[in-house]
Scaffold this motif. Sequence first.
Motif, PDB file in Angstrom:
ATOM      1  N   ASN A 171      -3.652   2.781  -5.454  1.00  0.00           N
ATOM      2  CA  ASN A 171      -2.235   2.850  -5.070  1.00  0.00           C
ATOM      3  C   ASN A 171      -1.385   3.465  -6.180  1.00  0.00           C
ATOM      4  O   ASN A 171      -0.453   4.231  -5.913  1.00  0.00           O
ATOM      5  N   LYS A 172      -1.715   3.149  -7.439  1.00  0.00           N
ATOM      6  CA  LYS A 172      -0.956   3.718  -8.553  1.00  0.00           C
ATOM      7  C   LYS A 172      -1.204   5.215  -8.694  1.00  0.00           C
ATOM      8  O   LYS A 172      -0.299   5.979  -9.032  1.00  0.00           O
ATOM      9  N   LEU A 173      -2.455   5.631  -8.432  1.00  0.00           N
ATOM     10  CA  LEU A 173      -2.809   7.043  -8.547  1.00  0.00           C
ATOM     11  C   LEU A 173      -2.279   7.886  -7.388  1.00  0.00           C
ATOM     12  O   LEU A 173      -2.138   9.102  -7.512  1.00  0.00           O
ATOM     13  N   HIS A 174      -1.998   7.220  -6.255  1.00  0.00           N
ATOM     14  CA  HIS A 174      -1.533   7.930  -5.058  1.00  0.00           C
ATOM     15  C   HIS A 174      -0.239   7.266  -4.566  1.00  0.00           C
ATOM     16  O   HIS A 174      -0.281   6.410  -3.681  1.00  0.00           O
ATOM     17  N   PRO A 175       0.891   7.651  -5.124  1.00  0.00           N
ATOM     18  CA  PRO A 175       2.180   7.013  -4.781  1.00  0.00           C
ATOM     19  C   PRO A 175       2.543   7.106  -3.305  1.00  0.00           C
ATOM     20  O   PRO A 175       3.282   6.261  -2.799  1.00  0.00           O
ATOM     21  N   THR A 176       2.032   8.124  -2.607  1.00  0.00           N
ATOM     22  CA  THR A 176       2.367   8.288  -1.183  1.00  0.00           C
ATOM     23  C   THR A 176       1.477   7.434  -0.279  1.00  0.00           C
ATOM     24  O   THR A 176       1.659   7.406   0.931  1.00  0.00           O
ATOM     25  N   VAL A 177       0.502   6.751  -0.880  1.00  0.00           N
ATOM     26  CA  VAL A 177      -0.434   5.931  -0.114  1.00  0.00           C
ATOM     27  C   VAL A 177      -0.280   4.469  -0.525  1.00  0.00           C
ATOM     28  O   VAL A 177      -0.091   4.176  -1.703  1.00  0.00           O
ATOM     29  N   PHE A 178      -0.338   3.571   0.472  1.00  0.00           N
ATOM     30  CA  PHE A 178      -0.326   2.150   0.121  1.00  0.00           C
ATOM     31  C   PHE A 178      -1.380   1.432   0.943  1.00  0.00           C
ATOM     32  O   PHE A 178      -1.333   1.414   2.176  1.00  0.00           O
ATOM     33  N   LEU A 179      -2.345   0.856   0.245  1.00  0.00           N
ATOM     34  CA  LEU A 179      -3.363   0.024   0.877  1.00  0.00           C
ATOM     35  C   LEU A 179      -3.106  -1.418   0.474  1.00  0.00           C
ATOM     36  O   LEU A 179      -2.982  -1.720  -0.709  1.00  0.00           O
ATOM     37  N   ASP A 180      -3.008  -2.299   1.473  1.00  0.00           N
ATOM     38  CA  ASP A 180      -2.745  -3.707   1.213  1.00  0.00           C
ATOM     39  C   ASP A 180      -4.070  -4.468   1.095  1.00  0.00           C
ATOM     40  O   ASP A 180      -4.901  -4.439   2.013  1.00  0.00           O
ATOM     41  N   LYS A 181      -4.271  -5.148  -0.029  1.00  0.00           N
ATOM     42  CA  LYS A 181      -5.515  -5.886  -0.253  1.00  0.00           C
ATOM     43  C   LYS A 181      -5.769  -6.923   0.831  1.00  0.00           C
ATOM     44  O   LYS A 181      -6.923  -7.252   1.134  1.00  0.00           O
ATOM     45  N   LYS A 182      -4.709  -7.439   1.428  1.00  0.00           N
ATOM     46  CA  LYS A 182      -4.855  -8.460   2.462  1.00  0.00           C
ATOM     47  C   LYS A 182      -5.480  -7.912   3.745  1.00  0.00           C
ATOM     48  O   LYS A 182      -5.924  -8.679   4.606  1.00  0.00           O
ATOM     49  N   ASP A 183      -5.501  -6.588   3.881  1.00  0.00           N
ATOM     50  CA  ASP A 183      -6.034  -5.967   5.091  1.00  0.00           C
ATOM     51  C   ASP A 183      -7.541  -5.715   4.996  1.00  0.00           C
ATOM     52  O   ASP A 183      -8.118  -5.065   5.875  1.00  0.00           O
ATOM     53  N   PHE A 184      -8.168  -6.230   3.939  1.00  0.00           N
ATOM     54  CA  PHE A 184      -9.595  -5.979   3.743  1.00  0.00           C
ATOM     55  C   PHE A 184     -10.360  -7.283   3.547  1.00  0.00           C
ATOM     56  O   PHE A 184      -9.824  -8.254   3.033  1.00  0.00           O
TER      57      PHE A 184
END
Length: 350
Positions: A171-184
Amino acid sequence: MLKSARVCEVEGRKHICFRDKVADNVYDMFRTQYTLYSQAYEHKIVNIIEKKITEALSAAEDTITKISPFAETTLRDEMSLQRRISGSRKRTKALASNEERVEKMSKLTDHIFEEILYSTDDKLKDARMKLEDVVRRRLPKCVGETRIKQSEFKNNQILQNDWNEAVDEWNKLHPTVFLDKKDFSVDTIQLDSTYKEAENPINNVYFYRKRKLTEAFKIKKYEVSSLLPEEFTEYVGRVYYTKNSDEEEKDAKECFKWWRLGKNKILVYDEEEFKGNERLITKDCASLDVCGIKAIRSCKVLSGVWNLYECLNYSEPEYTLQPEKEYHNPTKWGALDRTAPALSLRHERK
């Protein structure tokens, strides 16, 4: 192999023994066990469906008597189990014995699935929804599978924490992307081509020779094929994405691949001396256009070993870049022509 099987006595005990020439077939039998588990019994979708059905049965056990963990009692029995707690009368239930539970389960058929699925009882709503997810294929998606260490298998929280850290970094390397840890969610399994963890399956198999039909022995290593494996147990980790978003699923797969390949990163520039447009790249680029830059004339390798190519689609000439090094211009990575930039790159697999 079965035609050659015969019973021989070994140290006062009878054992099923095989002819020495079928030793490789014994290995094949255990290899078939591994194949069945990896491709069917422990398949990534099969495990998810099993989990959903188990959750549905657990949610329904208080409502459907035939799967309830409690003993079936008459009204008189229930009245005798009542106890007075804090001045009020509270009814308690007796847990069924192991024998009673086995008897219940032995009478259970696949009909229980449809009984829950088509029920209209509000008490079975949660169980019904889980089975509807199975029927309608609303299941978590496996974004990746990887071989893991035994310690990660025995405590999958280690793998879960490692994945969570990778998601945060991504997420830090790709500011336009957000993956939520709760979704995995993370799952681990063990696959064997043996009957006992990590042990060569042939170690406890007895054989006999053509001219000594009643004399059992253990076969020596030099008597079997040298092409056989050295390991007989492996551990597999899987990461599942629980939401329904094709775009996020695609990003999650990219994150998984980056994570398991060593979190490789390279900072590239389209001008020499780290000037011009800058891009942080974490994946292979057969054409740099897809990575947001047209050419590479200088770069900083942050982690991993990378290969640069002067042509598209990884065509030679090829140049290998070492981790944690800076390359001010093409000649620094070995190019003969300082004006010849790299047009594709990929990280080197271990």
